[in-house]
Every structure is written in C-alpha cells, then in structure tokens.
Write a protein that holds these residues in place. Structure first.
Motif, PDB file in Angstrom:
ATOM      1  N   GLU A  53      43.684   2.867 -38.934  1.00  0.00           N
ATOM      2  CA  GLU A  53      44.152   1.482 -39.048  1.00  0.00           C
ATOM      3  C   GLU A  53      45.296   1.384 -40.060  1.00  0.00           C
ATOM      4  N   GLN A 104      44.319  -0.447 -33.665  1.00  0.00           N
ATOM      5  CA  GLN A 104      44.208  -1.877 -33.926  1.00  0.00           C
ATOM      6  C   GLN A 104      42.741  -2.242 -34.161  1.00  0.00           C
ATOM      7  N   PRO A 105      42.455  -3.093 -35.148  1.00  0.00           N
ATOM      8  CA  PRO A 105      41.055  -3.473 -35.442  1.00  0.00           C
ATOM      9  C   PRO A 105      40.299  -4.006 -34.225  1.00  0.00           C
TER      10      PRO A 105
END
Length: 147
Positions: free
Chosen positions: A100, A106-107
């Motif tokens: 991240e 991407q979270p």
C-alpha cells in the motif's frame, strides 16, 4: 523439496525454461528474447541449473534433453516466503502495508480479497448460539404440543 536461490541471470533464463518445460539447447536459443546470449553462456547456466536441482538431463545421442524439475509456482512461493521473512518480519500485515505504501496495492482491493479470520472466540459464540437455538426450538415444540 529443497529449493535453492537463483541469481538474476539464472532466474531470467528459468522464465524461458518454465515456458518450454522440456527442451533442447536449440529450443532455448530460439525462445530466448533479444539480446540472445552466446550458446556457451546458456550451456554453462543449464549446467548450473542442473546442479541446483532445477533441471534434469537425459542424453539422446550426442545431445542433452532438459526437463524442468521445480515448477514455476513452487519457485514463486519460495521467493515470496523468503521476501516475507527477510523484508517483512514474516508478517503478511507488514507486506500488505508495504504494498500500500508503495502504491502497488489499493486498500479497497485488500478489503475485497481478505476474508475475516474466524477466531476460537467467534467459534465458541457460534456454538453457543447454535445450542441456544436448539434449546429454543425444542422449547417451542413442547409448547406447541401442550396446546
């Protein structure tokens, strides 16, 4: 199966060899991307990869037929585990954080891929609810029978 580390050059050659799976020297030279190394260089690397256990040889007349022993998936797993151990303190959470931070993950992707872990406490609660449901069901059945 014991897997040995590969140098960058050996790894690049193995990417070609994994695609071929079983091959002769001429196949390697044909499939190797540009710039193609000299045949003697490839021959030396093939010998090293046999010694490291990545390839086996079978003599056919005057030439050798090579076969891949360690599948790509096994090597990938080996490299990932080593990376996790060496750079992330054996922590998958640290690995995800690193990905991240480097904007490689991407979270929201993590949230969609990661399944909640079932802890022993959650299992006990589920068992308690299951027992409670069974008791309540049997109590309801008794009430219905009495009416």
């Amino acid at each position: 199966m014991n897997i040995n580390s590969l140098t960058t050059a050996e790894e690049k050659l193995m990417t070609v060899l994994w695609k071929l799976n079983s091959f002769y020297m001429k196949n390697v030279m044909e499939e190797h991307p540009e710039p193609k190394p000299h045949q003697n260089t490839v021959s030396t690397y093939l010998k090293i990869l046999v010694e490291k256990g990545y390839l086996t040889t079978e003599k056919e007349g005057r030439i050798f037929k090579y076969s891949v022993v360690i599948p790509y998936e096994d090597y990938r797993s080996f490299v990932l585990r080593n990376f996790l151990k060496q750079f992330c303190n054996n922590s998958t959470e640290e690995l995800i954080g690193l990905l991240e931070d480097e904007k490689m993950l991407q979270p929201q992707v993590v949230k969609s891929k990661v399944k909640p872990v079932s802890t022993p406490e959650k299992k006990k609660k589920k068992q308690r609810f299951k027992i409670a449901d069974e008791i309540l069901k049997s109590a309801k059945k008794k009430k219905k029978k009495k009416k």
